[in-house]
Design an enzyme around this catalytic site. Structure first.
Site, short mmCIF file in Angstrom:
data_model
loop_
_atom_site.label_atom_id
_atom_site.label_comp_id
_atom_site.label_asym_id
_atom_site.label_seq_id
_atom_site.Cartn_x
_atom_site.Cartn_y
_atom_site.Cartn_z
N THR A 138 0.81 -1.21 0.00
CA THR A 138 0.00 0.00 0.00
C THR A 138 0.85 1.27 0.00
O THR A 138 1.85 1.34 0.71
CB THR A 138 -0.91 0.00 1.25
OG1 THR A 138 -1.73 -1.17 1.20
CG2 THR A 138 -1.79 1.24 1.30
N LYS A 164 -1.62 -1.05 -3.99
CA LYS A 164 -2.87 -0.45 -3.52
C LYS A 164 -2.58 1.00 -3.16
O LYS A 164 -1.63 1.27 -2.42
CB LYS A 164 -3.38 -1.23 -2.30
CG LYS A 164 -4.59 -0.60 -1.65
CD LYS A 164 -5.27 -1.60 -0.73
CE LYS A 164 -6.07 -0.89 0.33
NZ LYS A 164 -6.87 -1.83 1.13
N LYS A 166 -3.90 4.62 -1.55
CA LYS A 166 -4.89 5.30 -0.73
C LYS A 166 -5.31 6.59 -1.45
O LYS A 166 -4.47 7.44 -1.77
CB LYS A 166 -4.31 5.62 0.64
CG LYS A 166 -4.10 4.35 1.50
CD LYS A 166 -5.42 3.67 1.84
CE LYS A 166 -5.21 2.54 2.84
NZ LYS A 166 -6.50 1.89 3.20
N ASP A 194 -8.18 2.80 -2.76
CA ASP A 194 -8.98 2.69 -1.53
C ASP A 194 -9.17 4.09 -0.96
O ASP A 194 -8.22 4.70 -0.46
CB ASP A 194 -8.25 1.80 -0.52
CG ASP A 194 -9.06 1.60 0.75
OD1 ASP A 194 -10.19 2.13 0.84
OD2 ASP A 194 -8.55 0.92 1.67
N GLU A 220 -12.17 0.71 -3.66
CA GLU A 220 -12.54 0.22 -2.33
C GLU A 220 -13.11 1.36 -1.49
O GLU A 220 -12.54 2.44 -1.42
CB GLU A 220 -11.27 -0.36 -1.69
CG GLU A 220 -11.51 -1.06 -0.36
CD GLU A 220 -10.21 -1.68 0.17
OE1 GLU A 220 -9.32 -2.02 -0.63
OE2 GLU A 220 -10.10 -1.81 1.40
N ASP A 245 -15.42 -2.19 2.30
CA ASP A 245 -14.49 -2.53 3.39
C ASP A 245 -15.11 -2.12 4.73
O ASP A 245 -15.72 -2.94 5.42
CB ASP A 245 -13.13 -1.86 3.15
CG ASP A 245 -12.13 -2.18 4.26
OD1 ASP A 245 -12.47 -2.98 5.16
OD2 ASP A 245 -11.01 -1.63 4.27
N LYS A 269 -11.69 -8.43 6.98
CA LYS A 269 -10.54 -8.24 7.89
C LYS A 269 -10.91 -8.94 9.19
O LYS A 269 -12.01 -8.73 9.72
CB LYS A 269 -10.29 -6.75 8.17
CG LYS A 269 -9.67 -6.01 7.01
CD LYS A 269 -9.47 -4.54 7.34
CE LYS A 269 -8.94 -3.78 6.14
NZ LYS A 269 -9.17 -2.33 6.26
N ASP A 322 -4.33 -8.09 0.85
CA ASP A 322 -3.64 -6.87 1.28
C ASP A 322 -3.16 -7.13 2.71
O ASP A 322 -3.74 -6.68 3.67
CB ASP A 322 -4.64 -5.69 1.22
CG ASP A 322 -4.01 -4.39 1.66
OD1 ASP A 322 -2.80 -4.21 1.46
OD2 ASP A 322 -4.74 -3.55 2.23
N ASP A 324 -0.07 -6.52 4.25
CA ASP A 324 1.26 -5.91 4.19
C ASP A 324 1.69 -5.20 5.46
O ASP A 324 2.77 -4.62 5.50
CB ASP A 324 1.33 -4.92 3.00
CG ASP A 324 0.29 -3.81 3.10
OD1 ASP A 324 -0.53 -3.83 4.04
OD2 ASP A 324 0.29 -2.92 2.22
MG LIG Z 1 -9.73 -0.47 2.98
#
Ligand SMILES: [Mg+2]
Length: 371
Positions: A138, A164, A166, A194, A220, A245, A269, A322, A324
Site C-alpha cells: 500500500t 494499492k 490510498k 482505496d 474500495e 471494506d 478483515k 492486502d 502488508d
Molecule cells: Mg480499505
C-alpha cells in the site's frame, strides 16, 4: 486430548513502531499497540491470537478497551473446550457486540489450538490446500505526486505485482497520483484504489470517470460506511468494480450489501469480523452470490497476518490480498508463521507446522496478565 479444557489465558501488550507512518483519508497510523492473547489447554496445547485496534474510527475499539475486555472474555471461556470454536465464539459474541479486534484475537487462538490438536496447518484444517498467495503493498497519502511515484518505484523495485493506493482526497486531487503510478508501472501491474470513505457520491463519480483509462482493479470503500444506497447507485453508474471494506463487519452486513447490489467485492478483515469463524461466513455469502473477497489487515504483526493468510489459502474465493502491515515494522517479534518472499515481492510463504504456525517472542510482551 482435543477436548482438553482451556487452562490459562495470558493477555499482553505489544508495541512496535512502523518504519513509516501510513496516512489515509480518515486517519494516520504511526505504529501499532496490539494485544496478544495466549491460550493454553490442560493438555498443553498453546494457541496464539493478536488484536490490532489501531483504527478506532473504524472498529470502535482501542488497545486499552481491548486489554480490559480481554480479561472479561478470558473469564467467560476458561475451563471450557477450546476446540468448540462456534460455541466459544457464540459466548464471546453474545457478551459484547463491540471490540471486534479482541474477539478476533480469541478466535485466532482457538483456531490455532484446534488445528494443532488435529496436527494440521490451519489452512488444511479449514479444508484448503496449498496454493500461491501474494499480497499487494500500500501507498498511503503522500504530499506530492513525486513522493507517490518514489514509493511506487520502491514497490516495483521490490518485485510486487500489485499496488494499492490510498485515495479519497478532496476534488480530483487523487487523479494525478494514480495516473503517475500507472505510467510508471506500465500495463501489467495491478492497481487498486482505496478511498476510505473520503469521497461523496459526485466526487466518486468524477474521480472514477477521470481514472477510467488507468485500468484499475477496483475502487474500495469510495463512500461513507453507512451509505449502502450510494454504493449501489455508484456501482450502477461506473464501469469499475466496487469493493466494500468499512461497510462490512459481519455476515449480516455482507448479506445486506449483496441484496442491495452495493458492491462487487467484500473486504474481510479479521479485526472487523471478530475472527476466522465470521470471515468464513462472509466469504460463503459472497461466494453464493458469485462475488469475490479480498482480505485486508490493520496493524497486525506476522502473527495476525498468519491467521489471515491461512484463511486466504483455504478459500480461493478470497482473491485479493492486502496483508502488508508487517512489511512496515521496525522490528519483527514473531517466531514462525507467514513470511514475505525475499525476491518475489508480495509472495507469501506459510509453513506446514500445525496451527497458524506463529508465536511471539515473549521477551517483547508487556503488562502480561494471566487468568
Ligand atoms: Mg480499505
Amino acid at each position: 486430548m482435543s477436548q482438553s479444557p482451556i487452562k490459562t489465558i495470558e493477555i499482553s501488550r505489544l508495541h512496535i513502531p512502523f518504519t513509516q507512518s501510513i496516512k489515509v483519508a480518515i486517519g494516520e497510523v504511526m505504529g501499532t499497540e496490539n494485544i496478544i492473547v495466549k491460550i493454553t489447554t490442560g493438555s498443553g496445547i498453546v494457541g496464539w491470537g493478536e488484536a490490532s485496534p489501531c483504527c478506532p474510527y473504524i472498529t470502535g475499539d482501542t488497545a486499552d478497551t481491548n486489554y480490559q475486555t480481554a480479561q472479561q472474555l478470558a473469564k467467560l471461556i476458561i475451563g471450557k473446550a477450546a476446540v468448540a470454536i462456534e460455541a466459544r465464539m457464540a459466548e464471546i459474541n453474545g457478551f459484547i457486540v463491540g471490540e471486534p479486534s479482541i474477539r478476533s484475537a480469541f478466535d485466532m487462538a482457538l483456531y490455532d489450538i484446534a488445528a494443532k490438536a488435529a496436527n494440521m496447518p490451519l489452512y488444511r484444517f479449514l479444508g484448503g490446500e496449498r496454493r500461491e498467495i501474494r499480497t499487494d503493498l500500500t501507498i498511503g497519502w503522500q504530499e506530492t505526486v513525486e513522493q507517490t511515484v518514489a514509493q511506487a518505484q520502491a514497490i516495483l523495485d521490490a518485485g510486487f505485482d500489485a499496488i494499492k493506493m490510498k485515495t479519497g482526497r478532496p476534488g480530483l486531487c487523487d487523479v494525478p497520483h494514480v495516473k503517475a503510478v500507472r505510467e510508471l508501472a506500465g500495463p501489467d501491474i495491478a492497481i487498486k484504489i482505496d478511498s476510505n470513505q473520503g469521497w461523496d457520491y459526485p466526487t466518486a463519480i468524477a474521480n472514477i470517470n477521470a481514472m477510467k483509462h488507468l485500468n484499475l482493479d477496483y475502487s474500495e470503500q469510495p463512500l461513507k460506511v453507512w451509505d449502502y444506497e450510494g454504493l449501489a447507485r455508484l456501482r450502477d453508474k461506473v464501469n469499475l468494480p466496487i469493493c466494500a471494506d468499512e461497510s462490512v463487519f459481519t455476515d449480516k452486513d455482507a448479506l445486506k450489501l449483496i441484496k442491495q447490489g452495493a458492491c462487487d467485492y467484500l473486504n474481510i478483515k479479521l479485526g472487523k469480523a471478530g475472527g476466522i469463524h465470521m470471515g468464513l461466513k462472509i466469504n460463503a455469502i459472497a461466494e453464493a452470490n458469485g462475488s469475490k473477497c479480498m482480505i485486508g489487515c490493520f496493524g497486525e504483526s506476522r502473527l495476525g497476518l498468519s491467521a489471515a493468510a491461512h484463511l486466504a489459502m483455504a478459500r480461493p474465493n478470497i482473491t485479493f490480498l492486502d496483508l502488508d502491515s508487517a512489511y512496515h515494522f521496525k522490528s519483527d517479534p514473531v517466531i514462525g508463521g507467514v513470511t514475505y518472499d525475499e525476491k518475489v515481492g508480495g509472495l507469501l510463504h506459510l509453513p506446514d507446522t500445525p496451527g497458524h504456525g506463529a508465536e511471539i517472542d515473549e521477551i517483547v510482551l508487556q503488562e502480561t496478565i494471566k487468568i
